[in-house]
Design a protein around this motif. Structure first.
Motif, mmCIF file in Angstrom:
data_model
loop_
_atom_site.group_PDB
_atom_site.id
_atom_site.type_symbol
_atom_site.label_atom_id
_atom_site.label_comp_id
_atom_site.label_asym_id
_atom_site.label_seq_id
_atom_site.Cartn_x
_atom_site.Cartn_y
_atom_site.Cartn_z
ATOM 1 N N ARG A 51 -125.313 23.005 13.750
ATOM 2 C CA ARG A 51 -125.634 22.910 15.853
ATOM 3 C C ARG A 51 -124.489 22.723 16.279
ATOM 4 N N HIS A 52 -123.414 22.338 15.680
ATOM 5 C CA HIS A 52 -122.565 22.196 16.705
ATOM 6 C C HIS A 52 -121.822 23.432 16.986
ATOM 7 N N GLN B 26 -123.780 26.020 17.482
ATOM 8 C CA GLN B 26 -124.568 26.666 18.163
ATOM 9 C C GLN B 26 -126.266 27.865 17.361
#
Length: 334
Positions: free
Chosen positions: A215-216, A218
């Motif tokens: 998630r970090h 993307q």
């Protein structure tokens, strides 16, 4: 998903069939309502945020992440879907909230502890009065509170796939360190365990942490098969009762065989009419049915995710073979 043929071949030969360990987590509401000493120890150690992390995970991407993983000087490097991920110690802390102050524990006694630690004394510290002080140390030989601590260690902090009911020397050292107030560099230890998982056929730990990393950076996740957080991942009252303990009317946890008979603990309930008793029985059955159905759906979810992953991998493998032999693509279905 891969930026080179070498990555793909490494994945297929070494990681595609790896087991992923379930991302267990603490039931914070349950532990906040209890007075377990081990929970206070975990709070004092700054571990509760990490231990209560609840996230889905993406099995195929977890395996790709570990396939491409390198850790050097405390910096994590990997690649997924062609995106390079570099996680230095500062970013690792901001994502995981793991403490980084303390001894660089890696499973064996560290130099600073050698003059204070004794395996025999550590056993006496964590075991009940009936435990043997030699030979294998079984979880059932631990005191009630230390058994909860051990249960959490081998399922959340240092998860493993086997010998969960046995306390290893590593477990014993770690419990001793907790109980004597030793500080541990948990960020270093978790990175060490991730690196250790690169050994052949080792199960892959901390899949929910990989979700944080994905998630970090993307990484696109919308079309990826995933495993949702399940009730079976929670460590709470079910774990404690599985040790054979129940609460008495004063809220104390006691062995089931140590609880007094019902008529000595509480007054007999007032007589109930037959319809009311029947209703209670029906409600009890419905609760049990709801729990059973929920567990079955969790199991089906896992199987469907596994099928999706296998089909996707099969399609990619066939495409790779066709490309390697310069074969035309298959005709579209009629």
């Amino acid at each position: 998903m891969f930026s080179s043929d070498d990555q793909r071949l490494r994945y297929l030969s070494q990681f595609s069939s790896r087991i992923i360990l379930d991302p267990k987590y603490l039931d914070i509401e349950f532990f906040n309502d209890e007075t377990f000493d081990c929970y206070q120890v975990f709070q004092n150690s700054g571990l509760v945020d990490f231990m209560s992390l609840k996230l889905p995970y993406y099995p195929e991407l977890v395996k790709v992440f570990y396939c491409n993983l390198k850790i050097q000087d405390g910096i994590i490097m990997s690649e997924v879907h062609g995106t390079s991920m570099v996680i230095d110690q500062s970013l690792f802390f901001s994502l995981t909230h793991l403490p980084s102050q303390g001894a660089p524990f890696e499973g064996t006694i560290v130099d600073d502890w050698k003059f204070d630690y004794s395996s025999h004394d550590a056993r006496r510290m964590v075991c009940n009065d009936q435990a043997e002080m030699t030979g294998r140390l079984l979880a059932g030989s631990l005191t009630f509170d230390n058994r909860i601590m051990h249960y959490i260690i081998v399922r959340i902090l240092l998860p493993r796939s086997s010998n969960l009911a046995q306390a290893s020397e590593e477990d014993l050292i770690l419990m001793w360190a907790f109980l004597t107030g030793r500080q541990i560099d948990w960020a270093h230890l978790v990175r060490y365990r991730m690196h250790k998982a690169l050994r052949a056929n080792a199960p892959l730990p901390y899949p929910h942490l990989i979700t944080l990393f994905l998630r970090h950076f993307q990484i696109p996740l919308d079309d990826e098969p995933f495993v949702q957080v399940k009730r079976s991942f929670a460590i709470g009252v079910g774990a404690v009762t599985s040790f054979g303990y129940r609460k008495d009317r004063n809220g104390q946890w006691l062995k089931k065989d140590a609880l007094p008979p019902q008529d000595e603990r509480t007054p007999s309930p007032p007589p109930q009419c037959e319809d009311f008793a029947l209703m209670n029985e029906v409600l009890s059955e419905l609760r049990g049915l709801r729990s059973y159905v929920g567990d079955r759906f969790d199991s089906l979810d896992t199987r469907f995710v596994g099928m999706d992953i296998c089909l996707t991998q099969l399609e990619e493998d066939v495409g790779y073979i066709r490309q390697s032999f310069d074969l035309p693509p298959p005709p579209p279905p009629s």
